[in-house]
Design an enzyme around this catalytic site. Structure first.
Site, PDB file in Angstrom:
ATOM      1  CE  LYS A  78     -55.388  20.919  11.043  1.00 16.26           C
ATOM      2  NZ  LYS A  78     -55.131  20.382   9.676  1.00 16.26           N
TER       3      LYS A  78
ATOM      4  CG  ASP B 243     -63.283  33.120  19.069  1.00 14.82           C
ATOM      5  OD1 ASP B 243     -62.088  33.009  18.723  1.00 14.82           O
ATOM      6  OD2 ASP B 243     -64.231  33.115  18.264  1.00 14.82           O
TER       7      ASP B 243
ATOM      8  CD  GLU C 150     -58.644  42.988   7.383  1.00 12.61           C
ATOM      9  OE1 GLU C 150     -58.258  41.986   6.748  1.00 12.61           O
ATOM     10  OE2 GLU C 150     -58.819  42.998   8.626  1.00 12.61           O
TER      11      GLU C 150
ATOM     12  CG  ASP D 208     -47.526  42.633   6.591  1.00  8.04           C
ATOM     13  OD1 ASP D 208     -48.222  42.051   7.438  1.00  8.04           O
ATOM     14  OD2 ASP D 208     -46.290  42.650   6.614  1.00  8.04           O
TER      15      ASP D 208
ATOM     16  CG  ASP E 200     -55.537  32.092  11.482  1.00  2.78           C
ATOM     17  OD1 ASP E 200     -55.704  31.115  12.249  1.00  2.78           O
ATOM     18  OD2 ASP E 200     -55.491  31.988  10.248  1.00  2.78           O
TER      19      ASP E 200
ATOM     20  CB  THR F  16     -68.859  41.187  17.584  1.00  2.13           C
ATOM     21  OG1 THR F  16     -68.554  39.893  18.141  1.00  2.13           O
ATOM     22  CG2 THR F  16     -67.601  42.055  17.612  1.00  2.13           C
ATOM     23  CE  LYS F  17     -75.884  42.893  14.251  1.00  3.81           C
ATOM     24  NZ  LYS F  17     -76.515  43.059  12.913  1.00  3.81           N
TER      25      LYS F  17
END
Length: 238
Positions: free
Chosen positions: A147, A179, A93, A120, A143, A216-217
């Site tokens: 677009k 998602d 991370e 990285d 990510d 996850t929540k």
């Protein structure tokens, strides 16, 4: 942890390197996160070096190893490590508060089978992870670059798929989750033509969320609102 690199991609999907000196302004740490980094980094932190890790030495044992790219705040990664003590886990991370939160949660849970990079992921994979050494690579909710003109900046590209394939053992699995339905379609397009992989989905598309990936929540809330999450699992076969 004095320097961190971040990966960027050009319009052809090629990786670019952008090195910047690390400063605390890049992410405000809570007192708990800062304390966790100070106290837990010596045992759970991995300082980047461009030489392959000796996993048995790092973990003090020989065991199958799972690597997660971009673990966010680390709650799911810590839960996975806690629920599968027979496995070794490595998390990568670049967001320092996430590293601190992960280390704090891991310490509170008494987890000993987790190690963390603040670096990285591309450099870690290319230089610090030996070929054929991983049982599973996890890429959860990257990510989406939603677009259309930015789609080639998405991390899942042909070059990336080949890099992951090299790092997996034969029979190892590359597990992705998103998602964004459009990103899942992009992932399928890339992975279905990537050599050396077999889709673990019976119909050649996505798979149900496997038990090893915690709900996850955020994801549970999305389900209640009718939002989808798509899991893809590809096995290295060559």
């Amino acid at each position: 942890m004095s320097e961190v690199t971040t990966a960027e991609f050009n319009e052809e999907g090629k990786y670019l390197r952008k090195i910047r000196s690390f400063v605390l302004r890049e992410g405000r740490l809570t007192k708990g996160q800062a304390q966790a980094i100070e106290t837990q980094w010596p045992t759970m932190g991995l300082d980047y070096s461009p030489a392959p890790l000796d996993l048995a030495d790092v973990f003090g044992r020989k065991a199958d190893t799972v690597l997660e790219i971009g673990f966010g705040m680390g709650a799911s990664l810590v839960q996975m490590a806690q629920e599968a003590p027979e496995l070794n886990f490595i998390g990568i991370e670049v967001h320092k508060p996430g590293v601190g939160s992960c280390l704090s949660d891991a310490a509170a849970a008494g987890v000993t089978n987790l190690r963390v990079y603040h670096h990285d992921a591309m450099e870690v994979l290319e230089h610090a992870i030996a070929d054929g050494s991983l049982t599973r690579v996890q890429l959860f909710f990257p990510d989406p670059w939603h677009k259309k003109r930015h789609h080639k900046r998405r991390i899942v590209q042909a070059e990336f798929a080949e890099l992951i394939r090299r790092k997996l053992k034969i029979g190892g699995v590359f597990h992705m989750a998103t998602d964004w339905e459009n990103y899942s379609e992009h992932m399928l397009e890339v992975m279905n033509v990537a050599s050396g992989y077999k889709n673990q989905s019976a119909d050649g598309t996505v798979v149900p969320r496997p038990d090893h990936r915690p709900l996850t929540k955020f994801e549970a809330r999305g389900h209640r609102l009718g939002h989808g999450v798509w899991d893809l699992m590809f096995e290295r076969i060559a």
